[in-house]
Structure formats: structure tokens, C-alpha cells
Design a protein around this motif. Sequence first.
Motif, PDB file in Angstrom:
ATOM      1  N   ALA A  53       0.792  -1.226   0.000  1.00 30.31           N
ATOM      2  CA  ALA A  53       0.000   0.000   0.000  1.00 30.31           C
ATOM      3  C   ALA A  53       0.824   1.276   0.000  1.00 30.31           C
ATOM      4  O   ALA A  53       0.265   2.370   0.024  1.00 30.31           O
ATOM      5  CB  ALA A  53      -0.938   0.001   1.198  1.00 30.31           C
ATOM      6  N   THR A  54       2.151   1.167  -0.028  1.00 31.69           N
ATOM      7  CA  THR A  54       2.964   2.375  -0.067  1.00 31.69           C
ATOM      8  C   THR A  54       2.743   3.107  -1.387  1.00 31.69           C
ATOM      9  O   THR A  54       2.775   2.497  -2.456  1.00 31.69           O
ATOM     10  CB  THR A  54       4.455   2.024   0.084  1.00 31.69           C
ATOM     11  N   ALA A  55       2.522   4.401  -1.308  1.00 33.42           N
ATOM     12  CA  ALA A  55       2.362   5.215  -2.508  1.00 33.42           C
ATOM     13  C   ALA A  55       3.736   5.700  -2.936  1.00 33.42           C
ATOM     14  O   ALA A  55       4.232   6.738  -2.482  1.00 33.42           O
ATOM     15  CB  ALA A  55       1.429   6.385  -2.239  1.00 33.42           C
ATOM     16  N   ASP A  56       4.389   4.925  -3.813  1.00 32.08           N
ATOM     17  CA  ASP A  56       5.781   5.206  -4.190  1.00 32.08           C
ATOM     18  C   ASP A  56       6.098   4.404  -5.443  1.00 32.08           C
ATOM     19  O   ASP A  56       5.887   3.194  -5.484  1.00 32.08           O
ATOM     20  CB  ASP A  56       6.694   4.799  -3.035  1.00 32.08           C
ATOM     21  N   LEU A  57       6.614   5.045  -6.476  1.00 28.36           N
ATOM     22  CA  LEU A  57       6.928   4.346  -7.718  1.00 28.36           C
ATOM     23  C   LEU A  57       8.313   3.715  -7.722  1.00 28.36           C
ATOM     24  O   LEU A  57       8.700   3.107  -8.727  1.00 28.36           O
ATOM     25  CB  LEU A  57       6.802   5.306  -8.911  1.00 28.36           C
ATOM     26  N   SER A  58       9.059   3.829  -6.656  1.00 28.47           N
ATOM     27  CA  SER A  58      10.342   3.148  -6.579  1.00 28.47           C
ATOM     28  C   SER A  58      10.130   1.640  -6.647  1.00 28.47           C
ATOM     29  O   SER A  58       9.195   1.101  -6.057  1.00 28.47           O
ATOM     30  CB  SER A  58      11.048   3.502  -5.261  1.00 28.47           C
ATOM     31  N   VAL A  59      11.007   0.960  -7.370  1.00 24.38           N
ATOM     32  CA  VAL A  59      10.856  -0.493  -7.533  1.00 24.38           C
ATOM     33  C   VAL A  59      11.481  -1.191  -6.326  1.00 24.38           C
ATOM     34  O   VAL A  59      12.550  -1.812  -6.397  1.00 24.38           O
ATOM     35  CB  VAL A  59      11.488  -0.972  -8.849  1.00 24.38           C
ATOM     36  N   VAL A  60      10.810  -1.055  -5.221  1.00 23.08           N
ATOM     37  CA  VAL A  60      11.234  -1.669  -3.959  1.00 23.08           C
ATOM     38  C   VAL A  60       9.981  -2.198  -3.272  1.00 23.08           C
ATOM     39  O   VAL A  60       8.871  -1.762  -3.567  1.00 23.08           O
ATOM     40  CB  VAL A  60      11.952  -0.654  -3.043  1.00 23.08           C
ATOM     41  N   PRO A  61      10.117  -3.145  -2.331  1.00 16.10           N
ATOM     42  CA  PRO A  61       8.934  -3.630  -1.621  1.00 16.10           C
ATOM     43  C   PRO A  61       8.256  -2.519  -0.829  1.00 16.10           C
ATOM     44  O   PRO A  61       8.909  -1.586  -0.355  1.00 16.10           O
ATOM     45  CB  PRO A  61       9.510  -4.705  -0.682  1.00 16.10           C
ATOM     46  N   SER A  62       6.954  -2.630  -0.693  1.00 13.98           N
ATOM     47  CA  SER A  62       6.218  -1.695   0.147  1.00 13.98           C
ATOM     48  C   SER A  62       6.668  -1.809   1.593  1.00 13.98           C
ATOM     49  O   SER A  62       7.197  -2.838   2.029  1.00 13.98           O
ATOM     50  CB  SER A  62       4.716  -1.988   0.072  1.00 13.98           C
TER      51      SER A  62
END
Length: 373
Positions: free
Chosen positions: A158-167
Motif C-alpha cells: 500500500a505504499t504510494a511510491d513508484l520506486s521499484v522496492v517492496p512496500s
Amino acid sequence: MSLPLPSTYAPTALPPLPSGFAEGLKDVVLPDPLGFGKLMAPVMAIAHYRDGSWETPRLAELGPLDLAPHTQALHYGQAIFEGMKAYRNLGADGGPPLLFRPYEHARRFNRSALRLGMPEIDEQVFVRALEELVAVLEPFVPARRGQSLYLRPTMFGATADLSVVPSTEFCFVVLATPSDAFFTTPVSAWIERHYSRAGAGGTGCVKAAGNYAASFAAAAPLRENGFHQLLWLDAVEHRYLEEFTAMNVFVRRGDLLYTPPLSDTILAGITRDSLLALGPSLGLKMEERPVDIHELTDAIRAGEDVEVFGCGTGAVVAPVELIGDETGMRLPLPSQATALELRERLLDIQHGTTGAPDGWQHTVAPLTDGPQA
């Protein structure tokens, strides 16, 4: 110019169930037919994971989830689910609804979570959320044999972040839908010889949401030719049976019942495991071994005593009456007796009309002090 949306999950607060809400559900009249997934029960369980821990799941009225458009799961597919059921207790003395093997579902849910880099949920917390939801929704548990209140526990990044990392933030939701029995008549299976469902080292052995989306394009010829289910083969040789669209596969030849062994590419089905335990009571010899599609089709052509069937939470047991493929091959399977008998034995257990191994029948106790708010 507006500021960018924050990179934290901040959903609109969902109000707790109002006082007397459960009482207002008691007069519900379920439609006929129920179908599947169209009629959603008006209550869900929900919990959030933030700052390294889960909050206690609570019940809320079914409603939209407020997600930012750059929520991680929407872009990178960090999402899992389970499929399970609550059944009306049809035993001689009746009683509260029954969950079928809920702790096994909790364990599989956590295996899926770990594979996708997500936090586990304590098994007791998982099952308690199911119990509270089903207790409130008891009027939505259908009364007819084979029908159920289908439960869909889901977790997504559910993290609002476009980084390609786990939430780092997650949402856990359990939905419910009163459902008819699946596949009340035998199904037909289309051998998929081009696409692959899963590969070694991938996510085929867990219930990752993307596993199911990957089958949609492959299903086009299936629908065009009037077939019901894809029969997936292995990704390396396209030779060995793996699964149906959403079911494990079994083959019976004479008194031998076998199914492909579990691997990185095959889901550890709860129903599959249950049938392996029940098979010997029918005088069957159980075996887990690779199933060569050519060996199978040759046996059917030769007129051997062969059955093929699928099994899963939704279908319970689904006998196959026809196997075909793009070459025009059409092989009827006239025998379905073993599949139907296993289906009835499993339904007897799920509806509480017969005894069961420990942990298979889980009674949902009525709420005594109201749902968790």
C-alpha cells in the motif's frame, strides 16, 4: 499547481459498524441463483501494517479503499490472496457455520506473503478475523448443500511510491460473497501447449494475484471452442500436467489415483491435500508423480478406465468429461464416479454431516459482545 500526493498510505478512515448493525442483517433474503462474486456481503474485515506491525483487524461496512494512483501494488503487483469458504452446518443438530481448514489457509497465506516480500499475519489473528466476519454475516451463509459464503482474504502493498522496492505499508482485507456451488456438471479441459503458467523459481506455488492475470490471454481459444478450463503443462517441455486454470489436477487409472508432485510451479492446494487423505477410504492407492500428457491421452484412446478431475476451494471436485486441444483432438472421458464420490465425501465434511480429521471442521462461535470495532 497542486502538491504531489504523499508517499504514505493514508486511507480515509472507515467508521466501525454502527450499534445494532448485525441485528439488521438477520432478515436478509438471498437471491436464487447466487452466482459467484457478484453479490458482495455488506461487511469486510480490514487491517493495516505500518511502522513494522499490524493493527488488530476490525469489521467495517463494505466500501471503497482510498488509494493513491501510485500505490505500489497497482504498478508492481505486490498482492496476494486466499480463497476459502464458510459452510452452513447441515448436521443433525445444526449449529453455527463451519470454516474448512482455516489454519491451513492462514499458513498458505503467509507462505505467499513471504514469497512476495510481505509481512506475515499471526495465524490466530487471521482466523479470528474470519470468525468475527462470518459470525456477523451468518445470515449470508447459504443453506443449500454445496453453496457457501466464499471468503477472500487479500493483502497488497500500500505504499504510494513508484520506486521499484517492496512496500513498507500493507493493507489486509477479507471480503465475503454468498456463492453457488461451482461446476455442478462435468467440465471440459483445453490443453494449453504454448503459454506457461509458471516457471521454476517463480511464484507458481503461491497465490500471487498476477498468476491469474497471466492466464487471461491463454483462455481466448478455450472460450472460442466452448471449453471450460485450461489444462496447463510444464514450462520446460510442455509435456507434464501441472494445474487447471484455478484447480489442482488428479488422474485415476484403475485403483491408482495420482497427482503431480508439489514444486515451485504447483500450488499446494488445501483441497488437493484433503483428497490425498480421503482417497484410501475409497480403496484407492495414492501417488504423487509427474503425469505425462501423452501417457494420459494414449490411455484414454486405448479405452482404459481413466478419470481426470480438478479440485480446489471453489470447485471442491470437478470431473472432466472431455479433453481437447488446437489440433482438433477431442477425447471423451465417460467415467466420473470417483470424482463425484470424493466430492460428496468432502461436502459431507464441510457441511458437518460426518466426522472429520482434527482441524478440518472449525466452528464459528456466535458473537457475544459485538464485533471488533
